[in-house]
Design an enzyme around this catalytic site. Structure first.
Site, mmCIF file in Angstrom:
data_model
loop_
_atom_site.group_PDB
_atom_site.id
_atom_site.type_symbol
_atom_site.label_atom_id
_atom_site.label_comp_id
_atom_site.label_asym_id
_atom_site.label_seq_id
_atom_site.Cartn_x
_atom_site.Cartn_y
_atom_site.Cartn_z
ATOM 1 N N SER A 174 -15.606 -21.246 5.313
ATOM 2 C CA SER A 174 -13.990 -20.401 5.404
ATOM 3 C C SER A 174 -14.026 -19.851 6.782
ATOM 4 O O SER A 174 -12.510 -19.868 7.169
ATOM 5 C CB SER A 174 -13.890 -19.240 4.124
ATOM 6 O OG SER A 174 -14.819 -18.669 4.186
ATOM 7 N N SER A 175 -14.896 -19.210 7.279
ATOM 8 C CA SER A 175 -14.725 -18.467 8.650
ATOM 9 C C SER A 175 -14.322 -19.575 9.530
ATOM 10 O O SER A 175 -13.640 -19.288 10.510
ATOM 11 C CB SER A 175 -15.993 -17.790 9.011
ATOM 12 O OG SER A 175 -17.032 -18.564 9.268
ATOM 13 N N ASP A 187 -20.568 -26.027 11.596
ATOM 14 C CA ASP A 187 -19.330 -25.826 10.624
ATOM 15 C C ASP A 187 -18.064 -26.006 11.594
ATOM 16 O O ASP A 187 -17.122 -26.694 11.018
ATOM 17 C CB ASP A 187 -19.399 -24.482 10.048
ATOM 18 C CG ASP A 187 -20.227 -24.178 9.183
ATOM 19 O OD1 ASP A 187 -21.196 -24.899 8.817
ATOM 20 O OD2 ASP A 187 -20.466 -23.214 8.610
ATOM 21 N N GLY A 229 -20.068 -20.528 1.308
ATOM 22 C CA GLY A 229 -20.740 -21.571 1.937
ATOM 23 C C GLY A 229 -19.971 -22.795 2.258
ATOM 24 O O GLY A 229 -20.623 -23.890 2.700
ATOM 25 N N LEU A 230 -18.532 -22.692 2.087
ATOM 26 C CA LEU A 230 -17.612 -23.841 2.311
ATOM 27 C C LEU A 230 -16.945 -23.905 3.722
ATOM 28 O O LEU A 230 -15.952 -24.770 3.869
ATOM 29 C CB LEU A 230 -16.741 -24.176 1.220
ATOM 30 C CG LEU A 230 -17.549 -24.164 -0.075
ATOM 31 C CD1 LEU A 230 -16.490 -24.766 -1.248
ATOM 32 C CD2 LEU A 230 -18.611 -25.410 -0.077
ATOM 33 N N GLY A 276 -16.196 -17.168 1.756
ATOM 34 C CA GLY A 276 -17.514 -16.613 1.863
ATOM 35 C C GLY A 276 -18.649 -17.078 0.603
ATOM 36 O O GLY A 276 -19.260 -16.485 0.270
HETATM 37 C C1 MEV Z 1 -23.796 -22.698 7.353
HETATM 38 O O1 MEV Z 1 -22.855 -23.639 6.976
HETATM 39 C C2 MEV Z 1 -24.982 -23.614 7.867
HETATM 40 C C3 MEV Z 1 -26.250 -23.057 8.629
HETATM 41 O O2 MEV Z 1 -27.170 -23.900 9.049
HETATM 42 C C4 MEV Z 1 -25.694 -21.833 9.768
HETATM 43 C C5 MEV Z 1 -25.418 -22.737 11.225
HETATM 44 O O3 MEV Z 1 -25.723 -23.912 11.212
HETATM 45 O O4 MEV Z 1 -24.696 -22.139 11.828
HETATM 46 C C6 MEV Z 1 -26.910 -22.052 7.611
#
Ligand code: MEV
Length: 317
Positions: free
Chosen positions: A109-110, A153, A106-107, A104
């Site tokens: 994980s989901s 992602d 920004g790297l 959770g």
């Molecule tokens: C999230 O890692 C990247 C965002 O651009 C969301 C997405 O691209 O789905 C914030």
């Protein structure tokens, strides 16, 4: 069914987060030294259809998968596989996860949980699929987990290579001309990507005259960073990163804690630094010359960053 092991990397976005949701290109890099691993163990004596989840970092200790929230990446991934294979009932097994990847922040994980689960379960069931097919299923999971994901992602995590990604366009696999060293550091603030994406979507609706040109400028930065990566022009990559941070701050996706870490990284000798991922919390990345890695790590530790670490994207000769 024998026990099997699968794993998926994390990711960080070099340039282009958020703009990628609006059709602009983004550059995303795999975090191969921060992974989620999964061991799947058959439970032949358990009643059929019982999948239990063990994931210490999430406080899950044998939870039945169907008791997880329906937008949980593991729940979705299991369901996507069962549907894809048209199974009338799920197998009986334990899913034992281990994560070196912060959750959770920004790297990715989901998406990493989704890819590790899909890949592992398909193999466990004797139906391994191509990366393209795994990526499709992982994207379906992401749609439940985040509002309106771009797909970047799941793509970088499935293929585990540097990518230049644009929705609806053929995927470009990037070949860096030189090694790229990064230091990543956690602000300690957890922020849901879904929330930051939908927050920006509302602002886009009400103030597109302000937001649209910023999004387009971020897309141009992704294009110039791509050229710079392919030619090994560190100064140009650094410029794109720093400009991207300025534009993300204009979109109000940074926050004082991220600004602080960006400044500390720059003052400690990084060539460039920015937030990475959904923003308003999570991690920063800093582009660093190989001989400055230790100094930047120390600078960040001294000034309160959580668990800074070094990662390298290898140049392709
Ligand atoms: C999230 O890692 C990247 C965002 O651009 C969301 C997405 O691209 O789905 C914030």
């Amino acid at each position: 069914m024998p026990a099997i092991k699968s794993s998926a990397c994390g990711k960080f976005i070099l340039v282009g987060e958020h703009a990628v949701v609006y059709g602009q290109p983004a550059i995303a890099l795999p975090l191969s030294n921060r992974r989620i691993t999964l061991h799947i163990e058959p439970q032949i004596l358990a009643p059929s259809g019982k999948i239990k989840v063990f994931f210490p970092a999430l406080g899950l200790d044998g939870e039945p998968v169907d008791k997880l929230p329906s937008n949980h990446p593991i729940y979705r991934a299991v369901w996507e596989v069962i549907n894809y294979l048209s199974l009338s009932q799920s197998p009986s097994c334990d899913l034992r996860f281990n994560s070196q990847l912060p959750i959770g922040t920004g790297l990715g994980s989901s998406a990493s949980m989704a890819v590790a689960t899909i890949r592992g379960l398909l193999e466990f069931l004797g139906h391994p699929l191509s990366d393209a097919a795994i990526n499709k299923l992982a994207f379906e999971c992401e749609k439940y987990v985040h509002s309106n994901p771009s797909g970047v992602d799941n793509t970088v995590i499935t293929y585990e290579e540097p990518v230049f990604y644009q929705k609806g366009q053929e995927l470009v696999s990037l070949k860096p001309a030189a090694d790229l060293h990064f230091v990543l550091a956690d602000s300690g603030i957890q922020k849901s990507t879904g929330e930051t994406v939908s927050g920006l979507a509302e602002r886009y609706q009400t103030d597109s005259a302000l937001i649209k040109p910023i999004i387009e400028s971020i897309g141009q930065l992704a294009n110039s960073a791509r050229r710079a990566i392919e030619t090994g022009d560190l100064a140009e990559i650094a410029e794109a990163i720093n400009q991207n941070q300025r534009l993300l701050a204009e979109l109000e996706l940074s926050c004082p804690e991220l600004d602080h870490l960006v400044n500390v990284a720059l003052e400690s000798g990084a060539l460039a630094a920015k937030l990475t991922g959904g923003g308003k919390g999570g991690h920063i990345l800093a582009l660093v010359k190989a001989n400055r890695v230790e100094t930047v790590l120390q600078g960040l530790i001294t000034k309160g960053a959580l668990n800074p670490f070094h990662t390298v994207i290898r140049g392709v000769i």
